[in-house]
Structure formats: structure tokens, C-alpha cells
Design an enzyme around this catalytic site. Structure first.
Site, PDB file in Angstrom:
ATOM      1  N   ILE A 240      51.537  21.540  -3.778  1.00  0.00           N
ATOM      2  CA  ILE A 240      50.508  22.114  -4.658  1.00  0.00           C
ATOM      3  C   ILE A 240      51.158  22.968  -5.753  1.00  0.00           C
ATOM      4  O   ILE A 240      50.750  22.933  -6.909  1.00  0.00           O
ATOM      5  CB  ILE A 240      49.524  22.949  -3.809  1.00  0.00           C
ATOM      6  CG1 ILE A 240      48.737  22.024  -2.862  1.00  0.00           C
ATOM      7  CG2 ILE A 240      48.567  23.738  -4.691  1.00  0.00           C
ATOM      8  CD1 ILE A 240      48.051  22.739  -1.704  1.00  0.00           C
TER       9      ILE A 240
ATOM     10  N   TYR B 268      49.886  30.361  11.973  1.00  0.00           N
ATOM     11  CA  TYR B 268      49.807  29.983  10.551  1.00  0.00           C
ATOM     12  C   TYR B 268      48.494  30.486   9.947  1.00  0.00           C
ATOM     13  O   TYR B 268      48.483  31.126   8.891  1.00  0.00           O
ATOM     14  CB  TYR B 268      49.911  28.458  10.399  1.00  0.00           C
ATOM     15  CG  TYR B 268      49.529  27.987   9.015  1.00  0.00           C
ATOM     16  CD1 TYR B 268      50.375  28.209   7.923  1.00  0.00           C
ATOM     17  CD2 TYR B 268      48.301  27.350   8.776  1.00  0.00           C
ATOM     18  CE1 TYR B 268      50.016  27.802   6.639  1.00  0.00           C
ATOM     19  CE2 TYR B 268      47.943  26.939   7.502  1.00  0.00           C
ATOM     20  CZ  TYR B 268      48.793  27.171   6.437  1.00  0.00           C
ATOM     21  OH  TYR B 268      48.430  26.787   5.171  1.00  0.00           O
TER      22      TYR B 268
ATOM     23  N   LYS C 120      47.863  33.204   6.856  1.00  0.00           N
ATOM     24  CA  LYS C 120      47.072  32.982   5.635  1.00  0.00           C
ATOM     25  C   LYS C 120      45.964  34.028   5.532  1.00  0.00           C
ATOM     26  O   LYS C 120      45.630  34.486   4.441  1.00  0.00           O
ATOM     27  CB  LYS C 120      46.474  31.570   5.617  1.00  0.00           C
ATOM     28  CG  LYS C 120      47.481  30.434   5.624  1.00  0.00           C
ATOM     29  CD  LYS C 120      48.550  30.542   4.546  1.00  0.00           C
ATOM     30  CE  LYS C 120      48.031  30.325   3.144  1.00  0.00           C
ATOM     31  NZ  LYS C 120      49.141  30.446   2.152  1.00  0.00           N
TER      32      LYS C 120
HETATM   33  N1  LIG Z   1      48.057  21.342   1.771  1.00  0.00           N
HETATM   34  C1  LIG Z   1      46.928  21.880   2.212  1.00  0.00           C
HETATM   35  O1  LIG Z   1      45.998  21.175   2.648  1.00  0.00           O
HETATM   36  C2  LIG Z   1      46.736  23.369   2.197  1.00  0.00           C
HETATM   37  C3  LIG Z   1      45.524  23.882   2.663  1.00  0.00           C
HETATM   38  C4  LIG Z   1      45.305  25.260   2.610  1.00  0.00           C
HETATM   39  C5  LIG Z   1      46.274  26.082   2.077  1.00  0.00           C
HETATM   40  N2  LIG Z   1      47.450  25.571   1.651  1.00  0.00           N
HETATM   41  C6  LIG Z   1      48.446  26.506   1.104  1.00  0.00           C
HETATM   42  O2  LIG Z   1      48.890  26.026  -0.155  1.00  0.00           O
HETATM   43  C7  LIG Z   1      50.241  26.407  -0.380  1.00  0.00           C
HETATM   44  C8  LIG Z   1      51.090  25.179  -0.714  1.00  0.00           C
HETATM   45  O3  LIG Z   1      50.945  24.243   0.335  1.00  0.00           O
HETATM   46  P1  LIG Z   1      51.551  22.772   0.233  1.00  0.00           P
HETATM   47  O4  LIG Z   1      50.685  21.884   1.042  1.00  0.00           O
HETATM   48  O5  LIG Z   1      51.836  22.431  -1.176  1.00  0.00           O
HETATM   49  O6  LIG Z   1      52.921  22.983   1.033  1.00  0.00           O
HETATM   50  P2  LIG Z   1      54.334  22.256   0.870  1.00  0.00           P
HETATM   51  O7  LIG Z   1      54.196  20.935   0.214  1.00  0.00           O
HETATM   52  O8  LIG Z   1      54.956  22.321   2.227  1.00  0.00           O
HETATM   53  O9  LIG Z   1      55.132  23.206  -0.116  1.00  0.00           O
HETATM   54  C9  LIG Z   1      55.462  24.496   0.295  1.00  0.00           C
HETATM   55  C10 LIG Z   1      56.271  25.184  -0.781  1.00  0.00           C
HETATM   56  O10 LIG Z   1      56.630  26.481  -0.302  1.00  0.00           O
HETATM   57  C11 LIG Z   1      58.052  26.627  -0.454  1.00  0.00           C
HETATM   58  N3  LIG Z   1      58.636  27.551   0.506  1.00  0.00           N
HETATM   59  C12 LIG Z   1      58.595  27.504   1.862  1.00  0.00           C
HETATM   60  N4  LIG Z   1      59.330  28.514   2.372  1.00  0.00           N
HETATM   61  C13 LIG Z   1      59.850  29.208   1.321  1.00  0.00           C
HETATM   62  C14 LIG Z   1      60.710  30.325   1.207  1.00  0.00           C
HETATM   63  N5  LIG Z   1      61.220  30.943   2.263  1.00  0.00           N
HETATM   64  N6  LIG Z   1      61.017  30.784  -0.033  1.00  0.00           N
HETATM   65  C15 LIG Z   1      60.534  30.158  -1.141  1.00  0.00           C
HETATM   66  N7  LIG Z   1      59.744  29.069  -1.088  1.00  0.00           N
HETATM   67  C16 LIG Z   1      59.413  28.595   0.136  1.00  0.00           C
HETATM   68  C17 LIG Z   1      58.579  25.228  -0.264  1.00  0.00           C
HETATM   69  O11 LIG Z   1      59.906  25.160  -0.737  1.00  0.00           O
HETATM   70  P3  LIG Z   1      60.985  24.099  -0.111  1.00  0.00           P
HETATM   71  O12 LIG Z   1      60.696  22.821  -0.829  1.00  0.00           O
HETATM   72  O13 LIG Z   1      62.296  24.707  -0.423  1.00  0.00           O
HETATM   73  O14 LIG Z   1      60.686  24.002   1.359  1.00  0.00           O
HETATM   74  C18 LIG Z   1      57.585  24.442  -1.093  1.00  0.00           C
HETATM   75  O15 LIG Z   1      57.868  24.577  -2.464  1.00  0.00           O
HETATM   76  C19 LIG Z   1      50.690  27.122   0.899  1.00  0.00           C
HETATM   77  O16 LIG Z   1      50.558  28.510   0.706  1.00  0.00           O
HETATM   78  C20 LIG Z   1      49.693  26.637   1.947  1.00  0.00           C
HETATM   79  O17 LIG Z   1      49.521  27.583   2.984  1.00  0.00           O
HETATM   80  C21 LIG Z   1      47.712  24.235   1.700  1.00  0.00           C
END
Ligand SMILES: NC(=O)c1ccc[n+]([C@@H]2O[C@H](COP(=O)([O-])OP(=O)(O)OC[C@H]3O[C@@H](n4cnc5c(N)ncnc54)[C@H](OP(=O)(O)O)[C@@H]3O)[C@@H](O)[C@H]2O)c1
Length: 316
Positions: free
Chosen positions: A32, A181, A185
Site C-alpha cells: 500500500i 497484530y 494497530k
Molecule cells: N493489506 C491489508 O489488507 C491491510 C489492512 C489493514 C491495514 N493494513 C496496514 O497497511 C499498511 C501497509 O500494509 P501492506 O499490506 O502494504 O503491507 P506490506 O505489503 O507487507 O508492506 C509493509 C511495508 O512496511 C515495511 N516495513 C516493515 N517493517 C519495517 C521496518 N522495521 N522499518 C521500515 N519499514 C518496515 C515493509 O518494508 P520491507 O519491504 O523492507 O519489508 C513494507 O514496505 C500496514 O500498516 C498494515 O498494517 C493493511
């Protein structure tokens, strides 16, 4: 009041210009966060990708540049799990002000065992909540120097059904990954709302807004090779899920609106229109357990004590 910004049209494909403004997106290298960065870059703003992985950030920046002509994108080395590195990271930004910080980076573990950061904090609480909590202290002067700075915290529907355990914030006694988790959040969202109350109390120009992406699957996301690649077969198999949830490109929409829309106010919650899971961004009512004053104050004090930050996080 609640319906004011609901009725106004907002076209996710025709965003207002943000030329001259500077935005930081944590985790802007993937998922995202990548799409938040791509969409913000198309407004003419400078977009800084906060990423712990230089190669992934380079790939994301190359992808954005290939799609947005003249995109102004930069990388900031940022590891939210390493709290002691965050001040140096912010010092390296070398900017006079920051118009918005998007707290998007997040880690979600599916299985035990319980893991910790090098600093000894439970990994999800430590990265998602404490990492952004500490980052706020170092970004505060830059956000305050902007005409109308914003912090946009990315929450989750997973936090709706959770309640904080203030006696066991780091799941030391009872670790269940999905619950931990969801609670991390929830801690982020409580922090986002409490931060806005504190900013208003000190007359700050900075706003704190919370937004969430609904349900966002990689398999419903358009390809951005090499950042993310979805085959047509995967997309086909995922299409029934598309009735309920969406791709990460659409998951970025409420977050981007929370950054750009001049009518968005501090303390608001934004998410997708259809069941809070997919669709165009709309303002949502804030669940009462996310703004309960005593719990918010205890979470703030406990976080501050755990990481040794200034209790005002640099906003006075
Ligand atoms: N996908 C969903 O359905 C969903 C639903 C509700 C909320 N969210 C929230 O939306 C946000 C993005 O989710 P996503 O689905 O896009 O997740 P994602 O594809 O797993 O991406 C997570 C991002 O966070 C980075 N990250 C993780 N640990 C880190 C650290 N220690 N320092 C800096 N960056 C770090 C990752 O970097 P690396 O590439 O280096 O690992 C990646 O860029 C999150 O906050 C998640 O909780 C997502």
C-alpha cells in the site's frame, strides 16, 4: 458536521496539485505504501520513501519514475524496528519542513514464536506503534515548520474488535500473533487520535488523522514489476474476493485523501466506502474504544516510558 466532507466529490484519479509540498511515506517501497507514494508523486509533490532496504526503495522509485513523468522521489534509510537509529535518519532528511508524514510501514506475523526487536520490544508493537511513536518526536520540528503539517496514521479494520491490554502491551504473557497484530494497530490508532487532542491543546498547526485501507490483497493489485507482480491467473482466481476487498492501489486511496484533502480535519478517521473494506474513500465514525481518554493517556505514558521520549513528543 459528520456529513460535511462525505458529500463532497473526491476523484481518486484526479488529485489536486501538491507541487512544492514534501511528503514522507514509511514503508513506501512496497504494498500500500508504494501506491500511496506513486499517487502522491503524481501530484507534483516531493515524495520521500522511508525504507529499510535501499534496493527495494530504488526499484520502487524507478517504477514511480517510469509511470509519473518528472516525479520527485527520494529514499530515506529508515528502520522502524531500530528506535535508536531514527533520530539520525530524520537528521539525514536535510529538508526545512515536512508537509505530511504517512505512518504506513507495518509488520504482521501469522505464526508464533513471539519475536522481539533488537531493543527487546515485541516486534509488531515495537515496529508498528513504538517505531512511529519515536519517529514523531524527531519529525515534530519539521512538521511544525510546514504551513499545515499532517500526520496520517495507517490503521486497520483488525483493530475494531480488539481491546488493549494495558497490563500486557507487548504480549509477554499471552502471545497470539493475529491478536497482537490487531492490538498493535489499535495502539497506533489510539495514538493518532490522542495525538490530535494533544496538538489542539497546545495550539499546533499540525493535524493528526487516521486512515485505513480496508482489505487490500496483493492478488487484486495491478503489477508494478519488480515491486509487485500479479499474474493474470492469480488475478482471475482472486476475482471473487474482489466483491468484498480490493487491491493495494485502491487501499491507498483513503490514505492519500487524508494527506491531500484540505477539508480533512484532525482527529478524523477515513476508510473505504463499501463496508469499510473497499471502494472510494469516505469519513467514518470513530469507534469509542479508540478515543477512550483514560486508556489513551495510559498508552501514551507507557509508550513514552518504554522508549524514553519527551512526553510531549516535541510538540509544545
Ligand atoms: N493489506 C491489508 O489488507 C491491510 C489492512 C489493514 C491495514 N493494513 C496496514 O497497511 C499498511 C501497509 O500494509 P501492506 O499490506 O502494504 O503491507 P506490506 O505489503 O507487507 O508492506 C509493509 C511495508 O512496511 C515495511 N516495513 C516493515 N517493517 C519495517 C521496518 N522495521 N522499518 C521500515 N519499514 C518496515 C515493509 O518494508 P520491507 O519491504 O523492507 O519489508 C513494507 O514496505 C500496514 O500498516 C498494515 O498494517 C493493511
Amino acid at each position: 458536521m459528520f456529513s460535511a466532507s462525505q458529500g463532497r466529490s473526491w476523484n481518486v484519479h484526479r488529485l489536486p496539485s501538491a507541487e512544492g509540498r514534501i511528503f514522507l511515506v514509511t514503508g513506501g517501497n512496497a504494498g500500500i505504501g508504494y501506491f500511496v507514494a506513486e499517487q502522491l508523486a503524481a501530484t507534483g509533490a516531493v515524495v520521500i520513501l522511508g525504507s529499510r532496504d535501499r534496493a527495494k526503495a530504488d526499484a520502487a522509485m524507478a517504477s514511480i519514475r517510469s509511470r509519473v513523468s518528472g516525479a520527485h522521489v527520494r529514499h530515506l534509510q529508515l528502520d522502524l524496528a531500530d528506535l535508536s537509529s531514527l533520530k539520525t535518519a530524520v537528521d539525514r532528511l536535510d529538508i526545512e519542513h515536512l508537509d505530511a508524514a504517512v505512518y504506513n510501514a507495518g509488520v504482521a506475523l501469522d505464526d508464533p514464536p513471539r519475536r522481539e526487536t533488537e531493543g527487546g520490544h515485541e516486534l509488531m508493537f515495537g515496529t508498528n506503534h513504538l517505531g512511529h511513536f519515536v519517529l514523531t518526536q524527531w519529525l515534530a520540528p519539521l512538521l511544525s515548520a510546514a504551513p499545515a503539517g499532517r500526520i496520517v496514521t495507517v490503521g486497520s479494520f483488525a483493530a475494531r474488535s480488539e481491546r488493549l491490554d494495558l497490563g500486557d502491551l507487548q504480549s509477554t504473557h499471552d502471545y497470539r500473533p493475529k491478536r497482537t497484530y490487531g492490538r498493535s494497530k489499535l495502539a497506533q490508532m489510539c495514538f493518532g487520535f490522542e495525538l490530535d487532542c494533544r496538538l489542539r491543546a497546545v495550539g499546533s498547526t499540525v493535524l493528526s488523522v487516521v486512515a485505513h485501507p480496508g482489505g487490500a490483497l496483493d492478488s487484486l493489485t495491478p503489477s508494478r514489476p519488480p515491486v509487485c507482480v500479479t499474474s493474470s491467473g492469480e488475478r482471475l482466481r482472486a476475482s471473487p474476493a474482489g466483491l468484498l476487498v480490493q487491491g493495494k492501489d485502491a487501499g491507498a486511496w483513503p490514505i492519500v485523501r487524508a494527506v491531500l484533502d484540505s477539508e480533512v480535519q484532525g482527529g478524523q478517521l477515513w476508510g473505504p466506502r463499501v463496508f469499510g473494506l473497499r471502494g472510494a474513500p469516505r469519513r467514518e465514525p470513530v469507534p469509542s474504544h479508540m478515543t477512550e481518554p483514560a486508556a489513551a493517556a495510559r498508552l501514551w505514558a507507557a509508550s513514552s516510558e518504554l522508549v524514553g521520549t519527551d512526553p510531549h513528543l516535541g510538540f509544545r
